[in-house]
Write a protein that holds these residues in place. Sequence first.
Motif, PDB file in Angstrom:
ATOM      1  N   PHE D 336       0.847  -1.200   0.000  1.00 16.14           N
ATOM      2  CA  PHE D 336       0.000   0.000   0.000  1.00 16.14           C
ATOM      3  C   PHE D 336       0.881   1.247   0.000  1.00 16.14           C
ATOM      4  N   TYR D 400      -2.065   7.730   5.762  1.00 13.19           N
ATOM      5  CA  TYR D 400      -2.697   6.419   5.968  1.00 13.19           C
ATOM      6  C   TYR D 400      -1.675   5.300   5.784  1.00 13.19           C
ATOM      7  N   ALA D 472      -5.972   8.829  -2.813  1.00 14.00           N
ATOM      8  CA  ALA D 472      -5.728   7.383  -2.972  1.00 14.00           C
ATOM      9  C   ALA D 472      -5.720   6.714  -1.607  1.00 14.00           C
ATOM     10  N   PHE D 474      -7.699   6.721   0.746  1.00  9.94           N
ATOM     11  CA  PHE D 474      -8.970   6.324   1.405  1.00  9.94           C
ATOM     12  C   PHE D 474      -9.349   4.888   1.107  1.00  9.94           C
ATOM     13  N   ILE D 475      -8.607   4.216   0.152  1.00  9.54           N
ATOM     14  CA  ILE D 475      -9.093   2.848  -0.124  1.00  9.54           C
ATOM     15  C   ILE D 475      -8.614   1.915   0.984  1.00  9.54           C
ATOM     16  N   GLU D 476      -7.784   2.406   1.892  1.00  8.49           N
ATOM     17  CA  GLU D 476      -7.302   1.513   2.960  1.00  8.49           C
ATOM     18  C   GLU D 476      -7.335   2.316   4.270  1.00  8.49           C
ATOM     19  N   PHE D 484     -12.614   0.135   6.479  1.00  8.76           N
ATOM     20  CA  PHE D 484     -12.852   0.081   5.024  1.00  8.76           C
ATOM     21  C   PHE D 484     -11.537  -0.359   4.371  1.00  8.76           C
ATOM     22  N   THR D 485     -11.268  -1.690   4.335  1.00 11.08           N
ATOM     23  CA  THR D 485      -9.915  -2.137   3.857  1.00 11.08           C
ATOM     24  C   THR D 485     -10.069  -2.850   2.508  1.00 11.08           C
ATOM     25  N   LEU D 486     -10.382  -2.100   1.473  1.00  8.05           N
ATOM     26  CA  LEU D 486     -10.594  -2.682   0.132  1.00  8.05           C
ATOM     27  C   LEU D 486      -9.271  -3.275  -0.385  1.00  8.05           C
ATOM     28  N   PHE D 487      -8.184  -2.483  -0.214  1.00  7.64           N
ATOM     29  CA  PHE D 487      -6.893  -2.813  -0.830  1.00  7.64           C
ATOM     30  C   PHE D 487      -6.356  -4.137  -0.296  1.00  7.64           C
TER      31      PHE D 487
END
Lengths: 519, 479, 103, 629, 177
Positions: D336, D400, D472, D474-476, D484-487
């Motif tokens: 990440f 993040y 970028a 915010f996807i993790e 919200f851990t999409l990655f």
Amino acid sequence: MILVYLIGILMGGGLLALMLGQWNKNLSRWIALCALSTGFIALLFFWIDQYRTINIHLSNPWMIDYRHDWIPLFGISFHLGIDGLSLLLLVLTFFLGILAVLCSWNDVKERVGFYYFNLLWILAGISGVFMAMDLFLFYFFWEMMLIPMYFLIGIWGSENRVYAAYKFFIFTQASGLLMLLAIIGLYFIHGRNTGIYTFNYFELLGTAISPGIAFWLMLGFMIAFVVKLPIVPFHTWLPDAHSEAPTAGSLILAGLLLKTGAYGILRFVLPLFPQAARELAPWAMLFGVIGIIYGAILAYSQTDLKRLVAYTSVSHMGFVILGIFAFNELALQGVVMQLVTHAISTGALFIMAGMLKERLHTRDINHMGGLWTEMPQMGAIAMLFAMASLGLPGLGNFIAEFLILVGAFKANVLLTIIATIGLIFSAIYSLRIVQKVFLGPSERQDPVHDFSFREIMVMAALTLSIVWLGLYPQPVINTVKPMINKLEYIFPIENKNTQKENHQATPLNAHQYRVKKQE
Amino acid sequence: MSGNDFFALTPLLLLAGSSVLIMLLIAIKLSHRVIQLSSLFLFAVAFSSLFFIQKLLPYHIEPLLIMDGFSVFIMGLIIFSSLVVNILSYIYFEEKEDSPKEYYVLLFLCTLGACVLAVSKHFISLFLGLEILTVGLYALIAYLRERHHNIEAGIKYLVLAAFSSAFLLFGMALIYLQTGSMEFSMIARSLTSLQSLSPLFLTGLGMMLVGVGFKLAVVPFHMWTADVYQGAPAPVTAFIATASKGGVFAVLFRFFIMIDGFRFKVVMLILIGIAIASMIIGNLLAVQQKNVKRILAYSSIAHLGYLLVAFMPGSMMSIKAVSFYLIAYFMTTLTAFGIVTILSNKETDAEDIESYKALFWQHPVLACIFSSSLLSLAGIPLTVGFVGKFYILAAGLQAGLWVTALILVISSVIGLYYYLRIITIMFAGQKSILSEEKKANPFFYRVSIIALSVLTLLIIWLGVYPSVVISFMEYFRLK
Amino acid sequence: MKSSISIEMVMLLAGLLFVLGIAGVIIRKNIIFMLLSVEVMLNASGLAFVAAGSRWAQPDGQVMFIFILAMAAAEVSIGLALILQIYHQHKSLDIDKLKEMKG
Amino acid sequence: MNNLLWLVPTLPLVSFLILALAGKHVSRVWVAIIGAGSVSLSAIITLIIGISFLSLPPATGNYSQTLWTWMQVGGFNPKITLFLDALSLIFVFVITFIGALIHIYSVGFMADDKDYSRFFACMNLFVFSMLLLVLADNLLLLYLGWEGVGLCSYLLIGFWYENPANGYAARKAFIITRVGDTAMAIGLFVIFYQFGTLVIPDVLAKAPILWHQGAYMATITALLLLAGGVGKSAQLPLQTWLPDAMAGPSPVSALIHAATMVTAGVYLIARMHVIFQLSPIAQMIVAVIGTATLFIAGLSALTQYDIKRVLAYSTISQIGYMFLALGVGAWTAAIFHFVIHAFFKALLFLAAGAVIEALHHEHNMFKMGGLKNKLPVIFWTFLVGSASLAALPLISAGFYSKDQILWYAWASQSGNPLLWFIALLGAFITALYTTRMMILVFWGEAKTAIGHHPGKLMTVPLIILAFFSLFAGFIELPHNFGHFTLFSNLLHQVLPETVLKAGINTELQFQVLASLSTFGGIYLAYIFYYKQPQRIEKLKQSGFAMNLYFFWFSGWGFDKLYNVLIVKPIVFIANINKNDVVDKLYQGITFVTIRLYQSLSFTQSGSLRWYVMGLVIGAIIILSIQIML
Amino acid sequence: MDSVFYIAAFVTVISTIMVITRHNPVHALLYLVISLLSLSMIFFLLGAPFAALLEIIIYAGAIMVLFIFVIMLLNLGKETAKQEKEWLKPKVWIGPAILSAILFAELFYLIAIAHAASYNLQTVNPKAVALSLFRPYLIGVELAAMLLMAGVVGAAHIGQHKKMVLHRFLKEEDDTL
């Protein structure tokens, strides 16, 4: 019969070139070119037709065999025969021969007829060496390729060519004579054992020799091949011969003459004296590694371009010895690849060194620099072949060096690690060549023209072959596979991952080498 | 002296007769050209007579001579070389001497002496043959009286030859005293009776070796070679290097074969010592030599060393090896000295190596002949020298003489260097534009070049396809 | 005239004469003396032959002696001719004057 | 959909061939179109493949396409197969997307350079080899990509070849990376002989069976691969080449020495994570190297005056963070951080490039200043990038990714407080030098006049990259921010979960500590460089501070160390042995022969008496032999 | 009978030593003649009367006369004696003397250990010599003739020397003798 035609074309072409040389110069050039190209095309057709049936009879590597009595009293016969390895090296000989003729097209001004006579007779000698299946005939061709090369260096070389020609001739001749002693010794021992006195390679294969004598005989053979394939203590003739030879001469010297040494070991030392070879293996590998490191360090400090490239080939040949004495299939395939790719990459570097000498009239890299602006094409090609010589993956040399190192890793881990460190040195000297010659500030006033059409053709041929070998080397590997299986058969030490059943290295008698009558 | 004896001795008789005939021709003041041609014809007749006596062989003329395959072969070689010397000597002497008449008489006599040596099996015939040869050579060497050191070479050869003949005689006397007979076969019979070697016989043999050693110019007795080769006229040097050494070697070989001298360890040790010493010192002496004649002299010392290596085993193989090597050595040395003869002009002989500069570009044919003969001397393949050297190595190794074979290889490498030096000088330099000086008599000049090119072709042909001569050799069995 | 001289003594005499001849050749500088000494050596070997012949009571020794005489005569004649030439050219018979060819 | 896979690498390759062979005869416009177009096309194809991969993930979890068998020798038969799974998808996405942007930027940036086609040819070749590296299914093909990338970095660093210093820097880069590659090659041999194959899936499958946990062989293989990674990613022992690599044009630095090549090491370790997991010692070494590098690089960045060298040291430091994450087992966090770092570091380099070009190639930050209102776009994008680099809490993406690493450095199974504390200190230093850079470049009075303003082609990519550097992240989101851990869900198909220590208190304290250190750094830089510049003058007087300054400036003296330790001896040996001591042996032989010749030719003295004596001596020898035996 | 042999041997040795050491060539020659005579005496004792006579007639008679003739022709007498005197200093002849002494010692040792028994010598009358000369060794005699012919022709050619008739610029040779 094709074999005799091949040598015949070359010798005949040489004589014809000599005869017509007096009258008009470029006639002899054309004769040489068409002699070589006909031979090359014939060989290609032969290779393609052989390649189709390559894996049917994996057990018998011999493709074609031609035998005619020469001195029956001694059991000497004019016996030619080729297998995968010889075929490959023959194709290489004719290919480099054509390039040699092309790159010395208008380079040689005086005595042109005699020049091409020498050139063609060297090639005849070399192809003879690759084909000879009779030890006496092998020695005959081994010496025959010396004299024209001596004349080539001695007459058309640069400043102290005479000294270089002497050194080259005496080094090879002295070691050759020691080989002659070993051949005669083997001849008599075989005669005493079996009663039949013959120089035929197939019969001599099975001779049972006591280990002590076998070691000495093997040393006799080895000395000749080790001097030719320069291994460190015996390499000092190579830089002199290369820096003084004309372009075509050093191309053939680097491309082919060094390979005869490696071919000799694969063809004669390993099959004839398996036990003694195994004893010598650790020492030979040690010398190979010393060669790699020593050659690289010396290459780094040279200022004469041709001497520099000569030392690089000493370093590359160190890999060959390392691979041969690792005795496993991977290393041996790597060795064969190294022979072919080294010939192409060092040949290209020598051609370019020749071109630079012709344009700048100097070989000293301190006086060169910044040639990229005036000669971008040559710069790009030189960059490509410098990368090839340092073993960039995607080009032929990487495949060869990687296979050798993988193969040798099993035989001796420590030496292989030192050899891999040698790769770093190869990077250092290769980049130094490009930096000193092409990059950096240019202080030249007079303009220098880039490649002519002829030179582009030569370079294109070499680039295509090195990239082809880098991306798809399978045809070369398949051609040599039967021969290497045969060698594997002799040295089946416990290699785990080969499927073949292990069995004791029994000496092979003549019938196992059934010679396939071709015509 | 029955009819058959006369028929068997025709070659010797022919040689003796022709020397007298030549003297008659001189008496009636004929020109040099006629004398030379007639002597050429007589040599040819003598050479062909050898073929006629084939069916008689082996024929013993008690007690002195024996005509067998080997002696006919050696006689053939000797007469052939004197024939070539004869051809070459015309242009040499035509320029230097107004009318060199006695030369041909002496040449016949020396050939006769050498042939007698080849056929002798008795000390007396050995001694007489040797003396006729030597005395004839005294005059031949000092033939051009005033010119460049001929006299000096003559006196040196005379004193040394007489000195060594005295040694030879004393040795023969000791052997005669010990064995009671001077015939080789009788000596052999008396030797077999006594087991250990009596010291008297040994000293006799040693003293004889000194005498023979001098004639063969092997190492301890080699010092005269260079001076005599340089001093003597070029064709005479060719004769000394080939015929005289050939004859002496033949008789030595026959003597050792008959008395089977190979079983005496002491003699063999001396011979091995001599062979090794002459191989090494012969080659070393020529390394930086500037005078071509002296280089060829030292190389002939080395070549005798090689010949001795083949001589020592004394087996069937060594007989064939010696015979083949003699052919190779004769042809190559004749060609080499032929070139030296052709290139020398009125004032100077072509001695100094600088006079061969850029020869390849002025006279390509001569340069090719000379380099092929040098390569054959060096033992490079494609030449008869190589096959000869291979034969010798084979003979040596069959008898297990590993050390001598190794030294042979090392010394021939040293030899390589100075042969190459001459070839390199011939190639160096540019095609000079000085005018081709007109030869006194173009016809004979061309004849000698043709003769030499025939010899060169022989060298190359035998180098590539020697089996015809080797099978021919089977025929000359030594009893 | 039977006399029992031991052949050994005669051979020793021949050897001594031989060695004296050799010494003569080496020591003397004048060519004539050299030739003389060579004659002495030939004589010594002649004596050895005759002694050997008489020991075996065969005429061969004397036959050989005759041939030695012939050889000595021929050799001396040419030797003296050479001496004349040398004297004519170099005006002296000193052997050390004849040293041009060396090396 | 996987039959499109082979298009991704071949497009840059084809455009490389066109430009290399016919570069001279094609107009500059067409060169730009082919060059930038090919990379953008492959970016689009990657998007298509990515979407199809994410929407309906293939059963085996990867697309694989075999082109041809490279070679077949006994048991060793590597094939040219392209292998796309979640990990390589992310890498391919980053390479092609950022690559395309940088190509578009360099169309403007390199507009007036005479070697236009050569530049794009090398850049395309680089993209091709990087794609090959990440898409390779066996280690040999990976090695091919690995060396190809090294070659392109050599070509591009030495792009302006007139100046020999560039050539020297290029060679230094190639040789140092080559040292790492050699170690990796040895690793390859070991793997081949342990497992009999080099295909990565098979190796990872067999490894746990063959080796037990902490096995000796596993550690050796891991260390060898690590050495390879360290070489390429410019980590501690082999990091001296990256600062010198700034000699190349700025787009090159952006693409190669920030976004893609330097992270090849991270990819390799991530790809071979099974081997690293099998030997905890190796993993610990990775972590230690990461931490040491981030600390040293951070301090060196503090003392640089050249803007690009600051960014170079900061890249080394950020990759140090990634290695730390890998070391402690936070596989997804490292990847990440790689993605986020690629965005903002590329942005910073491109912006720095624009600044340098605007100020007529002025690199020294102390000569810049006052660009805030002269180059507004550059200023704002540069501000966003530095914020993300300094990990400004909540708004910048950098926060993040770095915060996650800091958290795992403490909380993960093999994390420990010392690593965490140094990482925190590193964050503080990062904030310090970032703000210093911002103030020196944009605030204060303008020292050099503006040349010309960067064109539209250069500013658009900057803006896009600025957008990603902000959003970028915010996807993790961290656990306590709404889970919200999409990655990492995507990556867990390939890489293992990070195991946390038992009984760990909440993540909040760590986030507060991290933000405190960032703000502290910013404030300190503000005081020193904006408010009271005289404090720096005072610092300059004290000798100790100046020594420390020079020590840090020279990259902790590593250059001098290697020079003395390795370079000097080898060069010395090479030069004294220039004409080959072995030759002396043969000259000796010839000397002996000539000496022998002279002594022998002396015996040929020409005097007859000497010859007779020779004869007599010979006779004596023969007779004495006879007497003795 | 042995006493006669020993006296003759003693005379031969002394006269040969004198030959070597004399400065004046004529004296040396005369001493050589004496040694030849005493040698022929020994031949006679050894039972080879024909050889003894030949020795006196041919060797002492012909060859020595030849030598004297040449010495007289070149009248070498005095200045060769002077030249030889200052040449023959001990420093010069010690080395060769030692060499020949060593050689003699070796010969002496080798001949002495042969201890051949002494035989009663019969005389070999000239008739036997002549018979063997012309029956088995006939070819030898003819070859000896060839040998002498070679000697004669050689001596004749070398002896000829062109008397230089010196014109100021034209060097012209004519053939005499």
